[in-house]
Each structure stands twice: as C-alpha cells, then as structure tokens.
Design a protein around this motif. Structure first.
Motif, PDB file in Angstrom:
ATOM      1  N   GLN A  23       0.401  -1.187   0.257  1.00  0.00           N
ATOM      2  CA  GLN A  23      -0.140   0.599  -0.053  1.00  0.00           C
ATOM      3  C   GLN A  23       1.092   1.232   0.174  1.00  0.00           C
ATOM      4  OE1 GLN A  23      -2.908  -0.395   3.796  1.00  0.00           O
ATOM      5  NE2 GLN A  23      -4.022   0.330   1.812  1.00  0.00           N
ATOM      6  N   VAL A  24       1.977   1.576   0.588  1.00  0.00           N
ATOM      7  CA  VAL A  24       3.107   2.372   0.895  1.00  0.00           C
ATOM      8  C   VAL A  24       3.289   2.844  -0.446  1.00  0.00           C
ATOM      9  CG1 VAL A  24       5.208   3.535   2.033  1.00  0.00           C
ATOM     10  CG2 VAL A  24       3.009   2.305   3.688  1.00  0.00           C
ATOM     11  N   GLU A  25       4.045   1.884  -0.922  1.00  0.00           N
ATOM     12  CA  GLU A  25       4.489   1.581  -2.645  1.00  0.00           C
ATOM     13  C   GLU A  25       3.531   2.326  -3.856  1.00  0.00           C
ATOM     14  OE1 GLU A  25       7.370   1.238  -3.051  1.00  0.00           O
ATOM     15  OE2 GLU A  25       8.309   1.660  -1.215  1.00  0.00           O
ATOM     16  N   GLN A  26       2.529   1.439  -3.241  1.00  0.00           N
ATOM     17  CA  GLN A  26       1.194   2.366  -4.728  1.00  0.00           C
ATOM     18  C   GLN A  26       0.971   3.859  -4.085  1.00  0.00           C
ATOM     19  OE1 GLN A  26      -2.541   0.176  -4.466  1.00  0.00           O
ATOM     20  NE2 GLN A  26      -3.556   1.548  -5.760  1.00  0.00           N
ATOM     21  N   LEU A  27       0.772   3.774  -2.746  1.00  0.00           N
ATOM     22  CA  LEU A  27       0.636   5.657  -2.537  1.00  0.00           C
ATOM     23  C   LEU A  27       2.479   5.958  -2.921  1.00  0.00           C
ATOM     24  CD1 LEU A  27      -1.543   5.271   1.365  1.00  0.00           C
ATOM     25  CD2 LEU A  27      -1.779   5.461  -1.093  1.00  0.00           C
ATOM     26  N   GLU A  30       1.718   6.858  -6.915  1.00  0.00           N
ATOM     27  CA  GLU A  30       0.568   8.092  -6.574  1.00  0.00           C
ATOM     28  C   GLU A  30       0.955   9.030  -6.607  1.00  0.00           C
ATOM     29  OE1 GLU A  30      -2.653   6.819  -5.159  1.00  0.00           O
ATOM     30  OE2 GLU A  30      -3.398   4.751  -6.109  1.00  0.00           O
ATOM     31  N   ASN A  31       1.243   9.788  -6.129  1.00  0.00           N
ATOM     32  CA  ASN A  31       1.695  10.846  -5.173  1.00  0.00           C
ATOM     33  C   ASN A  31       2.906  11.494  -5.939  1.00  0.00           C
ATOM     34  OD1 ASN A  31       2.417  13.018  -3.875  1.00  0.00           O
ATOM     35  ND2 ASN A  31       3.610  12.048  -2.582  1.00  0.00           N
ATOM     36  N   GLU A  32       4.106  10.779  -6.668  1.00  0.00           N
ATOM     37  CA  GLU A  32       4.791  10.830  -8.365  1.00  0.00           C
ATOM     38  C   GLU A  32       3.957  11.410  -8.984  1.00  0.00           C
ATOM     39  OE1 GLU A  32       7.697   7.725  -8.986  1.00  0.00           O
ATOM     40  OE2 GLU A  32       8.235   7.915  -6.238  1.00  0.00           O
ATOM     41  N   GLN A  33       2.724  10.452  -9.197  1.00  0.00           N
ATOM     42  CA  GLN A  33       2.095  11.036 -10.088  1.00  0.00           C
ATOM     43  C   GLN A  33       1.761  11.955 -10.286  1.00  0.00           C
ATOM     44  OE1 GLN A  33      -0.802   7.556 -10.993  1.00  0.00           O
ATOM     45  NE2 GLN A  33       1.274   5.881 -12.255  1.00  0.00           N
TER      46      GLN A  33
END
Length: 109
Positions: A23-27, A30-33
C-alpha cells in the motif's frame, strides 16, 4: 495465538506487514504521478498564457491550439507546451510543430 518461532508475534502479521508495504509503495507511486500532473498542468497553463498574449486567442482557444498541435504532431501536450514557452523565450520550433501551430492559429481567426 503466538507463533512458535516468535512467541510474541500474532499469526498473519507478516502478510499484513507485506500488504501495508504494498500500500505504501502504491501511494508513493500515485503521489509521484500527481506531482508530475501538477507540474505538467502548470506548463500547459503557461503556454496558454503565451498564446493568449502573442497570438491574441482566448484561453480556451489557446488550449485548443495546444491540443490540436499535440494531436497532429503525435507529441505529448506537455511537450508542445514546453516548446511553446521556450519559443517565446527565443528558441526555435521544429518545422512540423511550427507549421501545425500556424495552421491551428489560423483556424481560430
């Protein structure tokens, strides 16, 4: 019930930790995007401003011009916007972009 190897740990803790790491990696992704999108949006807005000032089009017309040039040259909108900003600062434009820019502006008049 505690794990025999680790009496203090709950069963399934490892899989929950793994899920949280995912989940942290996915967030983070998404934050970078979102950061890239915000930056891209700012560049597009600046290019629209350039077209409003230099070509006398409306802001909506400026966006339409950018979109048309992007589509007709098969180039990302943010890349066209960057080129327009640099052109306003004295840089040249590739001939295909320049040609499509002139054609798109002519359609607005």
């Amino acid at each position: 019930m505690a794990s025999p190897a680790f009496p203090d740990r709950e069963p399934g803790l490892g899989s929950r930790v793994h899920d949280l790491v995912q989940q942290v990696e996915q967030l983070r992704e998404e934050n970078e995007q979102l950061h890239r999108a915000v930056g891209s949006h700012a560049v597009v807005d600046q290019a629209i401003g350039v077209l409003v000032m230099m070509a006398g089009v409306s802001p909506e017309g400026g966006f339409t011009v950018l979109r048309e040039v992007s589509q007709r040259t098969n180039t990302k909108l943010s890349s066209i916007a960057e080129q327009i900003i640099k052109h306003a600062q004295g840089a040249g434009l590739p001939e295909t972009v320049l040609s499509e820019l002139h054609a798109a502006l002519a359609r607005r008049k």
